[in-house]
Scaffold this motif. Structure first.
Motif, PDB file in Angstrom:
ATOM      1  N   THR A  86    -162.882  18.402 -53.269  1.00 46.19           N
ATOM      2  CA  THR A  86    -164.322  18.661 -53.300  1.00 46.19           C
ATOM      3  C   THR A  86    -164.838  18.969 -54.699  1.00 46.19           C
ATOM      4  O   THR A  86    -165.966  18.623 -55.029  1.00 46.19           O
ATOM      5  CB  THR A  86    -164.702  19.829 -52.367  1.00 46.19           C
ATOM      6  OG1 THR A  86    -163.973  20.990 -52.747  1.00 46.19           O
ATOM      7  CG2 THR A  86    -164.415  19.466 -50.924  1.00 46.19           C
ATOM      8  N   ARG A  87    -164.034  19.628 -55.512  1.00 44.47           N
ATOM      9  CA  ARG A  87    -164.515  20.015 -56.836  1.00 44.47           C
ATOM     10  C   ARG A  87    -163.833  19.264 -57.971  1.00 44.47           C
ATOM     11  O   ARG A  87    -164.377  19.183 -59.067  1.00 44.47           O
ATOM     12  CB  ARG A  87    -164.311  21.522 -57.049  1.00 44.47           C
ATOM     13  CG  ARG A  87    -164.989  22.415 -56.005  1.00 44.47           C
ATOM     14  CD  ARG A  87    -166.478  22.330 -56.013  1.00 44.47           C
ATOM     15  NE  ARG A  87    -166.966  22.854 -57.254  1.00 44.47           N
ATOM     16  CZ  ARG A  87    -168.177  22.674 -57.726  1.00 44.47           C
ATOM     17  NH1 ARG A  87    -169.046  21.978 -57.045  1.00 44.47           N
ATOM     18  NH2 ARG A  87    -168.554  23.171 -58.871  1.00 44.47           N
ATOM     19  N   GLY A  88    -162.640  18.739 -57.719  1.00 39.58           N
ATOM     20  CA  GLY A  88    -161.880  18.091 -58.775  1.00 39.58           C
ATOM     21  C   GLY A  88    -161.964  16.580 -58.793  1.00 39.58           C
ATOM     22  O   GLY A  88    -161.373  15.928 -59.657  1.00 39.58           O
ATOM     23  N   GLY A  89    -162.669  16.005 -57.833  1.00 39.90           N
ATOM     24  CA  GLY A  89    -162.835  14.566 -57.804  1.00 39.90           C
ATOM     25  C   GLY A  89    -161.635  13.798 -57.266  1.00 39.90           C
ATOM     26  O   GLY A  89    -161.582  12.582 -57.377  1.00 39.90           O
ATOM     27  N   TRP A  90    -160.666  14.498 -56.716  1.00 39.21           N
ATOM     28  CA  TRP A  90    -159.502  13.807 -56.162  1.00 39.21           C
ATOM     29  C   TRP A  90    -159.872  13.179 -54.831  1.00 39.21           C
ATOM     30  O   TRP A  90    -160.781  13.634 -54.141  1.00 39.21           O
ATOM     31  CB  TRP A  90    -158.360  14.794 -55.942  1.00 39.21           C
ATOM     32  CG  TRP A  90    -157.708  15.259 -57.201  1.00 39.21           C
ATOM     33  CD1 TRP A  90    -158.274  15.363 -58.439  1.00 39.21           C
ATOM     34  CD2 TRP A  90    -156.374  15.720 -57.340  1.00 39.21           C
ATOM     35  NE1 TRP A  90    -157.372  15.853 -59.326  1.00 39.21           N
ATOM     36  CE2 TRP A  90    -156.184  16.083 -58.688  1.00 39.21           C
ATOM     37  CE3 TRP A  90    -155.313  15.856 -56.463  1.00 39.21           C
ATOM     38  CZ2 TRP A  90    -154.988  16.569 -59.170  1.00 39.21           C
ATOM     39  CZ3 TRP A  90    -154.114  16.352 -56.945  1.00 39.21           C
ATOM     40  CH2 TRP A  90    -153.951  16.694 -58.280  1.00 39.21           C
ATOM     41  N   LYS A  91    -159.118  12.127 -54.456  1.00 35.00           N
ATOM     42  CA  LYS A  91    -159.332  11.509 -53.151  1.00 35.00           C
ATOM     43  C   LYS A  91    -158.031  10.879 -52.688  1.00 35.00           C
ATOM     44  O   LYS A  91    -157.140  10.610 -53.483  1.00 35.00           O
ATOM     45  CB  LYS A  91    -160.442  10.459 -53.202  1.00 35.00           C
ATOM     46  CG  LYS A  91    -160.152   9.290 -54.119  1.00 35.00           C
ATOM     47  CD  LYS A  91    -161.298   8.312 -54.121  1.00 35.00           C
ATOM     48  CE  LYS A  91    -160.996   7.172 -55.068  1.00 35.00           C
ATOM     49  NZ  LYS A  91    -162.029   6.166 -55.029  1.00 35.00           N
ATOM     50  N   GLU A  92    -157.968  10.685 -51.406  1.00 34.58           N
ATOM     51  CA  GLU A  92    -156.821  10.000 -50.824  1.00 34.58           C
ATOM     52  C   GLU A  92    -157.238   8.570 -50.545  1.00 34.58           C
ATOM     53  O   GLU A  92    -158.327   8.315 -50.049  1.00 34.58           O
ATOM     54  CB  GLU A  92    -156.410  10.667 -49.507  1.00 34.58           C
ATOM     55  CG  GLU A  92    -155.854  12.055 -49.693  1.00 34.58           C
ATOM     56  CD  GLU A  92    -155.420  12.662 -48.377  1.00 34.58           C
ATOM     57  OE1 GLU A  92    -154.826  11.952 -47.550  1.00 34.58           O
ATOM     58  OE2 GLU A  92    -155.697  13.846 -48.181  1.00 34.58           O
ATOM     59  N   THR A  93    -156.351   7.650 -50.877  1.00 37.93           N
ATOM     60  CA  THR A  93    -156.641   6.261 -50.564  1.00 37.93           C
ATOM     61  C   THR A  93    -155.535   5.736 -49.668  1.00 37.93           C
ATOM     62  O   THR A  93    -154.369   6.087 -49.827  1.00 37.93           O
ATOM     63  CB  THR A  93    -156.724   5.402 -51.832  1.00 37.93           C
ATOM     64  OG1 THR A  93    -155.528   5.576 -52.583  1.00 37.93           O
ATOM     65  CG2 THR A  93    -157.900   5.802 -52.696  1.00 37.93           C
ATOM     66  N   ALA A  94    -155.917   4.936 -48.745  1.00 34.46           N
ATOM     67  CA  ALA A  94    -154.951   4.340 -47.828  1.00 34.46           C
ATOM     68  C   ALA A  94    -154.821   2.863 -48.155  1.00 34.46           C
ATOM     69  O   ALA A  94    -155.803   2.176 -48.408  1.00 34.46           O
ATOM     70  CB  ALA A  94    -155.408   4.520 -46.379  1.00 34.46           C
ATOM     71  N   ILE A  95    -153.584   2.399 -48.170  1.00 34.97           N
ATOM     72  CA  ILE A  95    -153.328   0.987 -48.391  1.00 34.97           C
ATOM     73  C   ILE A  95    -152.858   0.402 -47.075  1.00 34.97           C
ATOM     74  O   ILE A  95    -151.856   0.845 -46.509  1.00 34.97           O
ATOM     75  CB  ILE A  95    -152.272   0.779 -49.488  1.00 34.97           C
ATOM     76  CG1 ILE A  95    -152.770   1.371 -50.799  1.00 34.97           C
ATOM     77  CG2 ILE A  95    -151.941  -0.685 -49.624  1.00 34.97           C
ATOM     78  CD1 ILE A  95    -151.738   1.389 -51.901  1.00 34.97           C
TER      79      ILE A  95
END
Length: 136
Positions: A86-95
């Protein structure tokens, strides 16, 4: 006979602050404060409780954010992940990999010999197959 000017009590100020901090709307808050046997108006809440309305949400979100940050710093993995997303700009991506066998199909299929009911059944089967292909 004219009514006296509205003068908020300390208890009413605390109530407005707590309800606003908890996420209630001005309309909801107005329904909880009574004068002369009736709830006060939204306009009255905005006029006489301006400070409470402006600061309550900011301070409550700040308090929760501070606790979340402390938990993350102390090593709470869930808090760390949430904070970074939410604050660090990280995200999970699914392949997603799609594997399909290629088979030859005839260029034209003659369906003229099928009845209306048979065509409807075929259409349902095709729709069912397409929906399964889209979810995998």
């Amino acid at each position: 006979m004219a009514r006296k000017n509205f003068e908020p009590t300390t208890e009413e100020r605390k109530k407005v602050y707590q309800l606003t901090a908890s996420g209630f709307t001005v309309e909801d808050v107005a329904k909880t404060i009574y004068r002369y046997g009736k709830p006060i108006s939204d306009k009255t809440v905005r006029k006489y409780f301006r400070k409470e309305l402006e600061t309550a949400r900011i301070e409550s979100v700040g308090a929760v954010a501070a606790r979340l940050f402390k938990k993350a710093i102390d090593g709470d993995t869930s808090a760390m992940i949430f904070y970074l997303k939410t604050r660090g700009g990280w995200k999970e991506t699914a392949i997603n990999e799609i594997k399909a066998e290629v088979t030859q199909t005839p260029e034209k299929i003659d369906l003229s010999g099928l009845s209306f009911d048979e065509l409807e059944q075929l259409e349902k089967l095709l729709d069912k197959g397409n929906s399964k292909a889209n979810t995998n």
